[in-house]
Every structure is written in C-alpha cells, then in structure tokens.
Write a protein that holds these residues in place. Structure first.
Motif, PDB file in Angstrom:
ATOM      1  N   ASP A  80     -26.864  58.707 -17.896  1.00 45.32           N
ATOM      2  CA  ASP A  80     -26.974  57.841 -19.073  1.00 45.32           C
ATOM      3  C   ASP A  80     -25.682  57.802 -19.887  1.00 45.32           C
ATOM      4  O   ASP A  80     -25.587  57.045 -20.858  1.00 45.32           O
ATOM      5  CB  ASP A  80     -28.125  58.318 -19.980  1.00 45.32           C
ATOM      6  N   PHE A  81     -24.698  58.650 -19.511  1.00 44.43           N
ATOM      7  CA  PHE A  81     -23.426  58.680 -20.241  1.00 44.43           C
ATOM      8  C   PHE A  81     -22.251  58.629 -19.271  1.00 44.43           C
ATOM      9  O   PHE A  81     -21.324  59.413 -19.370  1.00 44.43           O
ATOM     10  CB  PHE A  81     -23.375  59.869 -21.210  1.00 44.43           C
ATOM     11  N   PHE A  82     -22.334  57.723 -18.300  1.00 47.77           N
ATOM     12  CA  PHE A  82     -21.189  57.386 -17.453  1.00 47.77           C
ATOM     13  C   PHE A  82     -20.619  58.624 -16.752  1.00 47.77           C
ATOM     14  O   PHE A  82     -19.414  58.818 -16.696  1.00 47.77           O
ATOM     15  CB  PHE A  82     -20.120  56.656 -18.288  1.00 47.77           C
ATOM     16  N   GLY A  83     -21.534  59.448 -16.239  1.00 49.48           N
ATOM     17  CA  GLY A  83     -21.102  60.569 -15.401  1.00 49.48           C
ATOM     18  C   GLY A  83     -20.701  61.819 -16.161  1.00 49.48           C
ATOM     19  O   GLY A  83     -20.287  62.800 -15.540  1.00 49.48           O
TER      20      GLY A  83
END
Lengths: 134, 134
Positions: free
Chosen positions: B123-126
């Motif tokens: 949910d936070f780009f990895g």
C-alpha cells in the motif's frame, strides 16, 4: 565524519499517485514534483520535520533508477543520504577504510545543488549510501 | 498525522561486523547491541543527531527478519518508522484511506517500549512503514 540524515530516498513507479497517497492517506507535507533531467529523476520531498523523504520516479530513458524499478516494480527503499562537512576528506577516509566510491571517485553536483558521492552497497551490508557536503 | 522520522532500519547479516564497520569506516556513533528476544532481533542504534539508524540482526529461529535476510543475504534497507501522536486514531484514518495494517490491527509494544503498528508495503509503493506513538 557521519553527520545528520539528510534524506531517505524511496523509488516509486508513479510519482503523482505516490504524492497524492502520502498526502491523502498519511497526511504528509509533500512538495510539488520537480523533474531534474541531468539526474534522470523526477523528485518530490516530504518534510517530516527532522529530515526529508525523497520520492523518486525515473525521468528519461537513461535514468539510473530504471534498473531498480525493473527489479522492484512496486517501488522500494533506494538509499539513505548522510551529511558530511568535507566530502573529499570523507572520501579519502572511506577509501583508506576499504570502502568503494561509485563512479570515478570525484564528487558531482547532486539533486540539491551540493557535492555528493555514492558508496558501494556491497561495502555497507546492502544499503546504498549517499554522502552530501553541506 | 505523519510525524518525525523516528528511525530507518537496516538489516545486516552480522551485527558485530556492521557496528565495527560503521564505527571505524564512517566514524558513526554506534550503541552497544541489545538482544530483544520478544522481537526476534538484536539491535544497535546509530545516533546521527536528527534521527537514528537501527541496525538489526535476526535473533532466534522465529525472527520475522529471517525471510528478508534469506532474500537479501548481504542485508538491506528494511523499514522506516514515523512518529504519530495517537496510534489508534492514525490506524483508523489509514484503514479509512484503504491502507492495510499488518497483523490483527491492534498496536503492540515495539522495540522501544512504545505502541507500534506496521503498514503493508504494497500500500506504500514497496516500502514497509512502522508507526510509533511517542
């Protein structure tokens, strides 16, 4: 030698979406994106008070962060940047300690307009370290 | 909601070696390692003035960072931890925004003795994000 943490850099596949998400879901203070053609990135800063988070998206076909994104398509943590007072003295001390400086070893002007160097992640347990002279 | 950067956590395969290397080669201010059996880690802190770097080594066979080290045998950047004033209010706002909280969604007491939560990296780009109530 090691000074403050200047920033943590996170690579994202879609900077507009990432900025909106950090702003809307985490309530973060996110700057407007800036494209830095000579560095091959578009960057936005999150001001967290004591340091900055840099969100990076590749810019242009020669961007040095394209291989990272190919390996980590969702994005991920890319590097940490520490401040130093004298980047050439820091470099000489690092080389004397057996660490490898990426490129030709000469500081270049980084994304903030200040001299920077990158250290080989294999010499620091898999973490890419940038040093910035402040 | 998003407060200061409390720490950046770096996983290393050999904490003694990493502490010595950061101290000797980078001139870093490194604490003595502490084993936290209930968290499955041995940790040392680097004080960089404005925030902390946490060097983490797995402790015990159930350590949650063993899979990370299996995937990244040299080590690497593991998570960032931001401070929040009210962790339950932060959690509720995150869930309302569509973000997933790891585990059962209840804050647990983290390595610093304070309530923490982890957010799903997808949910936070990895990037794996920890929130700590201060």
């Amino acid at each position: 030698m090691l000074g403050r943490l200047n920033h943590v850099a996170l690579v994202v596949p879609d900077l507009q979406a990432a900025c909106a998400h950090y702003r809307d879901v985490l309530g973060a203070n996110v700057s407007a994106p800036q494209s830095l053609a000579e560095h091959g990135v578009t960057v936005a800063f999150i001001d967290v008070g004591n340091t900055k988070i840099e969100l990076l998206e590749p810019f242009g076909e020669g961007s040095t962060i394209l291989p990272f994104l190919a390996k980590n398509p969702s994005g991920g943590m890319h590097h940490v940047c520490y401040e130093v007072d004298d980047i050439r003295a820091a470099r000489d001390q690092l080389i004397a300690g057996g660490a490898r400086v990426l490129g030709d070893g000469e500081p270049r002007i980084g994304a903030h307009g200040k001299p920077v160097l990158f250290l080989h992640p294999k010499d620091f347990f898999g973490t890419l370290i940038e040093l910035e002279q402040v």
